[in-house]
Design a protein around this motif. Structure first.
Motif, PDB file in Angstrom:
ATOM      1  N   TYR A 113       0.842  -1.209   0.000  1.00  0.00           N
ATOM      2  CA  TYR A 113       0.000   0.000   0.000  1.00  0.00           C
ATOM      3  C   TYR A 113       0.872   1.252   0.000  1.00  0.00           C
ATOM      4  CZ  TYR A 113      -4.171  -2.713   1.050  1.00  0.00           C
ATOM      5  OH  TYR A 113      -5.210  -3.594   0.975  1.00  0.00           O
ATOM      6  N   LEU A 114       0.370   2.287  -0.655  1.00  0.00           N
ATOM      7  CA  LEU A 114       1.055   3.582  -0.669  1.00  0.00           C
ATOM      8  C   LEU A 114       0.090   4.638  -0.147  1.00  0.00           C
ATOM      9  CD1 LEU A 114       2.432   3.408  -4.358  1.00  0.00           C
ATOM     10  CD2 LEU A 114       3.652   2.757  -2.271  1.00  0.00           C
ATOM     11  N   TYR A 115       0.472   5.269   0.926  1.00  0.00           N
ATOM     12  CA  TYR A 115      -0.314   6.398   1.469  1.00  0.00           C
ATOM     13  C   TYR A 115       0.465   7.666   1.132  1.00  0.00           C
ATOM     14  CZ  TYR A 115      -3.150   3.170   4.249  1.00  0.00           C
ATOM     15  OH  TYR A 115      -4.005   2.185   4.656  1.00  0.00           O
ATOM     16  N   ARG A 116       0.032   8.341   0.096  1.00  0.00           N
ATOM     17  CA  ARG A 116       0.775   9.508  -0.394  1.00  0.00           C
ATOM     18  C   ARG A 116      -0.035  10.779  -0.181  1.00  0.00           C
ATOM     19  NH1 ARG A 116       1.397  10.050  -6.734  1.00  0.00           N
ATOM     20  NH2 ARG A 116      -0.785  10.669  -6.462  1.00  0.00           N
ATOM     21  N   THR A 117       0.581  11.738   0.479  1.00  0.00           N
ATOM     22  CA  THR A 117      -0.017  13.069   0.528  1.00  0.00           C
ATOM     23  C   THR A 117       0.664  13.902  -0.549  1.00  0.00           C
ATOM     24  OG1 THR A 117      -0.338  12.884   2.907  1.00  0.00           O
ATOM     25  CG2 THR A 117      -0.491  15.095   1.951  1.00  0.00           C
ATOM     26  N   SER A 118      -0.114  14.361  -1.525  1.00  0.00           N
ATOM     27  CA  SER A 118       0.430  15.202  -2.600  1.00  0.00           C
ATOM     28  C   SER A 118       0.139  16.649  -2.262  1.00  0.00           C
ATOM     29  CB  SER A 118      -0.240  14.869  -3.937  1.00  0.00           C
ATOM     30  OG  SER A 118       0.126  13.593  -4.340  1.00  0.00           O
ATOM     31  N   ILE A 119       1.207  17.426  -2.110  1.00  0.00           N
ATOM     32  CA  ILE A 119       1.054  18.842  -1.760  1.00  0.00           C
ATOM     33  C   ILE A 119       1.219  19.658  -3.036  1.00  0.00           C
ATOM     34  CG2 ILE A 119       1.923  20.728  -0.340  1.00  0.00           C
ATOM     35  CD1 ILE A 119       3.025  18.586   1.582  1.00  0.00           C
ATOM     36  N   GLN A 141      -8.332   5.260  -2.943  1.00  0.00           N
ATOM     37  CA  GLN A 141      -9.003   6.345  -2.222  1.00  0.00           C
ATOM     38  C   GLN A 141      -8.288   7.660  -2.520  1.00  0.00           C
ATOM     39  OE1 GLN A 141      -9.620   5.300   1.969  1.00  0.00           O
ATOM     40  NE2 GLN A 141      -9.289   7.431   2.442  1.00  0.00           N
ATOM     41  N   GLN A 142      -9.080   8.704  -2.675  1.00  0.00           N
ATOM     42  CA  GLN A 142      -8.488  10.034  -2.883  1.00  0.00           C
ATOM     43  C   GLN A 142      -9.360  11.046  -2.147  1.00  0.00           C
ATOM     44  OE1 GLN A 142      -8.155  11.603  -7.002  1.00  0.00           O
ATOM     45  NE2 GLN A 142      -6.017  11.873  -6.406  1.00  0.00           N
ATOM     46  N   VAL A 143      -8.761  11.696  -1.169  1.00  0.00           N
ATOM     47  CA  VAL A 143      -9.537  12.609  -0.325  1.00  0.00           C
ATOM     48  C   VAL A 143      -8.813  13.958  -0.275  1.00  0.00           C
ATOM     49  CG1 VAL A 143     -10.433  13.000   2.005  1.00  0.00           C
ATOM     50  CG2 VAL A 143     -10.331  10.681   1.094  1.00  0.00           C
ATOM     51  N   PRO A 144      -9.508  15.046  -0.600  1.00  0.00           N
ATOM     52  CA  PRO A 144      -8.853  16.349  -0.489  1.00  0.00           C
ATOM     53  C   PRO A 144      -8.595  16.723   0.963  1.00  0.00           C
ATOM     54  CG  PRO A 144     -11.148  16.597  -1.213  1.00  0.00           C
ATOM     55  CD  PRO A 144     -10.901  15.136  -1.063  1.00  0.00           C
ATOM     56  N   GLY A 145      -7.433  17.317   1.215  1.00  0.00           N
ATOM     57  CA  GLY A 145      -7.110  17.767   2.568  1.00  0.00           C
ATOM     58  C   GLY A 145      -7.773  19.094   2.875  1.00  0.00           C
ATOM     59  N   HIS A 155      -3.711  20.106  -0.638  1.00  0.00           N
ATOM     60  CA  HIS A 155      -3.091  18.775  -0.612  1.00  0.00           C
ATOM     61  C   HIS A 155      -4.167  17.712  -0.719  1.00  0.00           C
ATOM     62  CE1 HIS A 155      -4.026  20.044   3.488  1.00  0.00           C
ATOM     63  NE2 HIS A 155      -4.113  18.774   3.838  1.00  0.00           N
ATOM     64  N   THR A 156      -3.739  16.532  -1.156  1.00  0.00           N
ATOM     65  CA  THR A 156      -4.665  15.413  -1.370  1.00  0.00           C
ATOM     66  C   THR A 156      -4.088  14.167  -0.730  1.00  0.00           C
ATOM     67  OG1 THR A 156      -5.170  16.379  -3.515  1.00  0.00           O
ATOM     68  CG2 THR A 156      -5.933  14.151  -3.150  1.00  0.00           C
ATOM     69  N   PHE A 157      -4.939  13.408  -0.068  1.00  0.00           N
ATOM     70  CA  PHE A 157      -4.525  12.134   0.516  1.00  0.00           C
ATOM     71  C   PHE A 157      -4.921  11.013  -0.447  1.00  0.00           C
ATOM     72  CE2 PHE A 157      -5.643  14.848   4.234  1.00  0.00           C
ATOM     73  CZ  PHE A 157      -4.361  14.997   4.745  1.00  0.00           C
ATOM     74  N   ASP A 158      -3.921  10.346  -0.991  1.00  0.00           N
ATOM     75  CA  ASP A 158      -4.156   9.248  -1.933  1.00  0.00           C
ATOM     76  C   ASP A 158      -3.734   7.932  -1.283  1.00  0.00           C
ATOM     77  OD1 ASP A 158      -4.803  11.066  -3.982  1.00  0.00           O
ATOM     78  OD2 ASP A 158      -2.690  11.272  -4.527  1.00  0.00           O
ATOM     79  N   VAL A 159      -4.522   6.897  -1.495  1.00  0.00           N
ATOM     80  CA  VAL A 159      -4.125   5.557  -1.055  1.00  0.00           C
ATOM     81  C   VAL A 159      -4.140   4.641  -2.280  1.00  0.00           C
ATOM     82  CG1 VAL A 159      -4.608   3.606   0.462  1.00  0.00           C
ATOM     83  CG2 VAL A 159      -5.116   5.937   1.245  1.00  0.00           C
ATOM     84  N   PHE A 160      -3.011   4.003  -2.539  1.00  0.00           N
ATOM     85  CA  PHE A 160      -2.872   3.071  -3.655  1.00  0.00           C
ATOM     86  C   PHE A 160      -2.650   1.667  -3.105  1.00  0.00           C
ATOM     87  CE2 PHE A 160      -1.226   7.132  -5.094  1.00  0.00           C
ATOM     88  CZ  PHE A 160      -1.694   7.262  -6.398  1.00  0.00           C
ATOM     89  N   LYS A 161      -3.169   0.687  -3.850  1.00  0.00           N
ATOM     90  CA  LYS A 161      -2.956  -0.713  -3.485  1.00  0.00           C
ATOM     91  C   LYS A 161      -2.251  -1.412  -4.647  1.00  0.00           C
ATOM     92  CE  LYS A 161      -5.482  -4.818  -2.084  1.00  0.00           C
ATOM     93  NZ  LYS A 161      -6.780  -5.461  -1.961  1.00  0.00           N
ATOM     94  N   ARG A 162      -1.278  -2.262  -4.337  1.00  0.00           N
ATOM     95  CA  ARG A 162      -0.577  -2.963  -5.412  1.00  0.00           C
ATOM     96  C   ARG A 162      -1.551  -3.879  -6.164  1.00  0.00           C
ATOM     97  NH1 ARG A 162       4.637  -3.938  -6.862  1.00  0.00           N
ATOM     98  NH2 ARG A 162       5.588  -3.239  -4.901  1.00  0.00           N
ATOM     99  N   LYS A 163      -1.497  -3.828  -7.509  1.00  0.00           N
ATOM    100  CA  LYS A 163      -2.367  -4.696  -8.305  1.00  0.00           C
ATOM    101  C   LYS A 163      -1.939  -6.144  -8.106  1.00  0.00           C
ATOM    102  CE  LYS A 163      -3.174  -1.310 -11.968  1.00  0.00           C
ATOM    103  NZ  LYS A 163      -2.693  -0.846 -13.286  1.00  0.00           N
ATOM    104  N   LYS A 164      -2.901  -7.021  -8.127  1.00  0.00           N
ATOM    105  CA  LYS A 164      -2.591  -8.460  -7.953  1.00  0.00           C
ATOM    106  C   LYS A 164      -1.881  -9.013  -9.179  1.00  0.00           C
ATOM    107  CE  LYS A 164      -4.535  -9.810  -3.976  1.00  0.00           C
ATOM    108  NZ  LYS A 164      -5.201  -8.938  -3.256  1.00  0.00           N
TER     109      LYS A 164
END
Ligand SMILES: NC(=O)c1ccc[n+]([C@@H]2O[C@H](COP(=O)([O-])OP(=O)(O)OC[C@H]3O[C@@H](n4cnc5c(N)ncnc54)[C@H](OP(=O)(O)O)[C@@H]3O)[C@@H](O)[C@H]2O)c1
Length: 164
Positions: A113-119, A141-145, A155-164
């Motif tokens: 998983y990647l929890y990335r905050t993009s500023i 998931q993508q949620v505006p800060g 800023h935006t909070f993004d959550v990525f999951k590795r593809k199977k």
């Protein structure tokens, strides 16, 4: 299971002079909310940037310094392989990898998983985020800060999951 969590500027800067280049309490709160009661793994410089072990989290540190240099409760690993062996003992837990760059680079094949905050702002800095091939991940998931007088950078909070 490994998850990365970090915040990066639009020019990929993540650090300046051993610290974060920005003041963004909304992101600090997000970091806290995600990592609380979990184990976190930091490189020595990132650990030093906290100024103390982060409370209510098991602090794991990658370093060549001896275990005896660290406060009780902090667990030291001398190599990535030593850490990976340890992580195998927690198959049902998320361990958050909190940086910095060499740690992010070395564990990239293993992260789920990647929890990335993009500023959405450029900063001067001396540490940049590593390149990640996002085609190997899907955005979950993508949620505006929150932007207000204390959090002036969009800023935006993004959550990525590795593809199977
Ligand atoms: N924006 C963000 O989300 C974010 C996240 C993390 C960090 N940062 C920033 O980035 C900067 C720190 O990151 P950094 O990349 O410079 O340093 P770092 O990765 O945190 O620490 C580097 C140190 O970790 C140890 N280390 C790393 N890989 C190792 C390995 N395989 N085996 C043993 N030890 C290993 C070594 O410590 P020894 O020299 O002690 O052996 C190395 O010198 C700070 O400015 C911090 O604020 C920002």
């Amino acid at each position: 299971m490994l998850a990365y969590i970090w915040a990066e500027a639009s020019n990929h800067v993540i650090g300046q002079n051993g610290k974060l280049p920005w003041h963004l309490p909304d992101d600090m709160q997000f970091f806290k909310d995600q990592t609380i009661n979990h184990q976190i793994l930091a490189g020595k410089r990132t650990y030093d940037s906290f100024g103390r072990p982060l409370p209510k989290r098991k602090n794991l540190v990658l370093t060549h310094f001896p275990q005896s240099d660290f406060p009780a409760g902090v667990k030291v690993f001398k190599t990535i392989d030593e850490f990976l062996q340890y992580a195998k003992g927690y198959p049902n837990e998320v361990i958050f990898v909190v940086g910095g760059t060499s740690v992010f680079k070395e564990l990239l094949p293993y992260v789920d998983y990647l929890y990335r905050t993009s500023i959405n702002h450029e900063f001067n800095g001396d540490v940049r985020m590593i390149d990640i091939d996002y085609s190997q991940f899907e955005l979950e998931q993508q949620v505006p800060g929150k932007v207000d007088k204390n959090n002036v950078y969009p800023h935006t909070f993004d959550v990525f999951k590795r593809k199977k």
